[in-house]
Scaffold this motif. Structure first.
Motif, PDB file in Angstrom:
ATOM      1  N   PHE A 127      61.745  46.342  28.666  1.00 36.98           N
ATOM      2  CA  PHE A 127      60.486  46.601  27.959  1.00 36.98           C
ATOM      3  C   PHE A 127      59.539  47.483  28.764  1.00 36.98           C
ATOM      4  O   PHE A 127      58.768  48.245  28.189  1.00 36.98           O
ATOM      5  CB  PHE A 127      59.810  45.285  27.521  1.00 36.98           C
ATOM      6  CG  PHE A 127      58.945  44.613  28.553  1.00 36.98           C
ATOM      7  CD1 PHE A 127      59.510  43.794  29.504  1.00 36.98           C
ATOM      8  CD2 PHE A 127      57.561  44.792  28.567  1.00 36.98           C
ATOM      9  CE1 PHE A 127      58.722  43.157  30.454  1.00 36.98           C
ATOM     10  CE2 PHE A 127      56.767  44.162  29.507  1.00 36.98           C
ATOM     11  CZ  PHE A 127      57.360  43.349  30.460  1.00 36.98           C
TER      12      PHE A 127
ATOM     13  N   LEU B 130      57.880  50.916  27.348  1.00 38.71           N
ATOM     14  CA  LEU B 130      56.431  51.120  27.357  1.00 38.71           C
ATOM     15  C   LEU B 130      56.071  52.435  28.028  1.00 38.71           C
ATOM     16  O   LEU B 130      55.133  53.118  27.597  1.00 38.71           O
ATOM     17  CB  LEU B 130      55.735  49.969  28.077  1.00 38.71           C
ATOM     18  CG  LEU B 130      55.537  48.709  27.243  1.00 38.71           C
ATOM     19  CD1 LEU B 130      54.970  47.604  28.103  1.00 38.71           C
ATOM     20  CD2 LEU B 130      54.610  48.990  26.076  1.00 38.71           C
TER      21      LEU B 130
ATOM     22  N   ASP C 256      56.644  46.682  21.172  1.00 45.21           N
ATOM     23  CA  ASP C 256      57.476  45.812  21.993  1.00 45.21           C
ATOM     24  C   ASP C 256      58.062  44.649  21.187  1.00 45.21           C
ATOM     25  O   ASP C 256      59.221  44.294  21.343  1.00 45.21           O
ATOM     26  CB  ASP C 256      56.631  45.281  23.162  1.00 45.21           C
ATOM     27  CG  ASP C 256      57.482  44.647  24.240  1.00 45.21           C
ATOM     28  OD1 ASP C 256      58.716  44.748  24.143  1.00 45.21           O
ATOM     29  OD2 ASP C 256      56.924  44.056  25.172  1.00 45.21           O
TER      30      ASP C 256
END
Lengths: 263, 269
Positions: free
Chosen positions: A107, A111, A140
């Motif tokens: 993640f 990002l 996300d």
């Protein structure tokens, strides 16, 4: 005589593991939350949490972020899950996989990608911290909302919809009275998957240059300050929130299954 | 009209999910350090990714940790699920509830509570990696338990008894009879553990040795500073991970298609 183990003895290591590293840590933070630095019993951590404007403001801000994120995810994911579940495409599973793949990419790396694109579009990320945080969280957590909704909508029996139409229900009535109630378990589990991470995942805020704290940031800053007592109190507050969410969602699901049993 | 609208919606959401990753993939092959800026084609990012010793040690450390923790979690969760399945009701209830705690709990809270117990109370040195490994196993083994349990429920229980009656020891019966029947659940639990560990930031931050970094913790620290070279090398890393995942998914799809078509053939006969 040769020692023979039985199958149930196999659970001993796992039970010991759960007691030592799942239950015990929670008991320890309960102890820390209600003691001061010298180990004496105190409720000042608790009263401190609820009387400080900073922490109450943080609680309110994280709730706002979590509610907005969950709402946006739900609004985006519900049509996606419905279209996927009802489509008669042969390659439906491939399409579903496309929506799930992002879950498997780290993640923080995702990002970074989002951050670069938003910087390109907005110029300066710090201009819209709230908006960017919501975009980042939605980006996300979206797959975690799509999957349970899809599972719930797949179970939906088409003949119920046909029956409703035959009995003269309008499209909106069918949606509100048939589809939505029957997909409630999916909605509930989607909410539980998104709401809590949205209250605590402060990495997203940091990356989007949002300097306002959420509940997770408080734990992070107490951790950096070696203030275990105040940090534990925040953890206890979060645990209470988790408990309420789980309890509420179990209530929903039990009601459902009871109804199913009656039918 | 409805069809067009639904396809458009799916398209827009997919665009939102994939546009950032795809742009990053494209720009990873240039010497530009911001997306949208002009640059010429260059493989510098990939050279940094595969030659810088800092990068290689982060990659190696992350993978070693993920696979090591996944192996421990898989063994613990699988054996735990088998044992619990045959236990008395009260114990079963306890394991089901305790198992659910790390699943629903926020990672920040799990990481913090393990840090307080192991490092603050018990005084275990972070540099031994023990808190880090325990933290990640706490995160992953409940998911292994949850993916093995349904397979146990589907299993044919007479086979195990038959094996015992025919003189197999409990150990042999377990390895030769039970494990092969639940292996799909074990494999998916293992894969889930690997992804959970690779994706984890919070538990790692609270329990890791100060000098050790995984991809997650490094990326988060790196974005706070402005090391351009490392920053764009991570674009290359994202591209590599993206391609690997696409390949794994395609392979998995292909295999399961093959399996279902075989099953269909069997049904036809």
């Amino acid at each position: 005589m040769k020692y023979r183990f039985t199958r149930k003895q196999l659970c001993i290591p796992y039970v010991a593991f759960l007691i030592l590293f799942v239950i015990l840590p929670l008991l320890v933070i309960c102890y820390y939350a209600f003691t001061n630095g010298e180990g004496r019993f105190t409720i000042s951590n608790l009263t401190g949490f609820f009387s400080s404007q900073n922490t109450i403001g943080t609680l309110a801000y994280s709730t706002l972020i979590a509610i907005t994120t969950t709402g946006v995810c739900l609004l985006i994911a519900y049509p996606v899950a419905y279209i996927l579940a009802k489509s008669k495409l042969k390659k439906k599973s491939v399409l579903l996989t496309l929506f799930i793949i992002p879950m498997w990419i780290n993640f923080t790396l995702r990002l970074v990608a989002l951050k670069e694109v938003l910087t390109m579009l907005e110029g300066n990320l710090a201009m819209y911290p709230f908006l960017n945080t919501i975009i980042g969280m939605t980006y996300d957590f979206l797959p975690f909302m799509i999957l349970p909704l899809y599972t719930a909508l797949m179970k939906l029996d088409d003949s119920l919809l046909e029956a409703a139409y035959d009995l003269g229900a309008s499209k909106s009535t069918v949606f509100l009275k048939v589809i939505l109630p029957l997909s409630t378990p999916g909605i509930i589990s989607g909410i539980t998957m998104v709401f809590l991470p949205a209250m605590t995942n402060y990495v997203i805020l940091d990356m989007m240059y949002n300097s306002t704290y959420i509940m997770g940031s408080l734990i992070g800053s107490y951790f950096n300050a070696y203030d275990w007592n105040s940090g534990s109190m925040i953890a206890i507050v979060l645990l209470a929130i988790i408990f309420v969410i789980t309890w509420a969602s179990n209530g929903f699901q039990e009601e459902k299954s009871n109804r199913g049993a009656l039918l | 009209m409805r069809k067009v609208l639904s396809s458009a919606w799916l398209g827009i959401v997919l665009l939102f999910m994939y546009l950032p990753i795809l742009l990053l993939c494209i720009y990873s092959f240039t010497d530009s350090s911001t997306i949208g800026a002009k640059g010429s084609i260059s493989f510098q990012n990939y050279r940094t990714l595969f030659t810088s010793s800092e990068m290689l040690s982060i990659l190696g450390g992350t993978l070693l940790l993920a696979f090591g923790c996944a192996i421990i979690s898989t063994m613990l969760g699988t054996v735990g699920a088998i044992g619990t399945y045959y236990s008395k009701k009260g114990l079963k209830q306890f394991v089901t509830t305790a198992n659910q705690i790390p699943v629903v709990n926020a990672d920040v809270v799990t990481g913090f509570s393990i840090c307080v117990l192991l490092i603050v109370v018990l005084g275990i040195d972070k540099n031994t990696f023990i808190p880090l490994v325990i933290g990640q196993v706490v995160l992953a083994s409940p998911f292994v338990y949850l993916s093995v349990l349904p397979k146990l429920k589907q299993m044919d229980h007479h086979l195990y008894e038959a094996a015992l009656d025919l003189g197999a020891s409990a150990r042999i019966a377990l390895i030769k009879i039970v494990i092969p029947q639940i292996i799909p659940g074990i494999i998916s639990g293992f894969l889930l553990s690997v992804t959970l560990s690779l994706d984890d930031y919070f538990i790692t931050t609270y329990t890791k040795p100060a000098t050790f970094d995984t991809i997650s913790t490094y990326v988060v620290n790196a974005t706070r500073g402005s090391h351009t070279e490392i920053k764009t090398a991570f674009w290359a890393l994202s591209t590599v991970i993206f391609i690997v995942i696409i390949c794994v998914v395609l392979l998995g799809n292909h295999l399961s298609n093959q399996k279902t078509s075989e099953e269909n053939d069997a049904n036809d006969i």
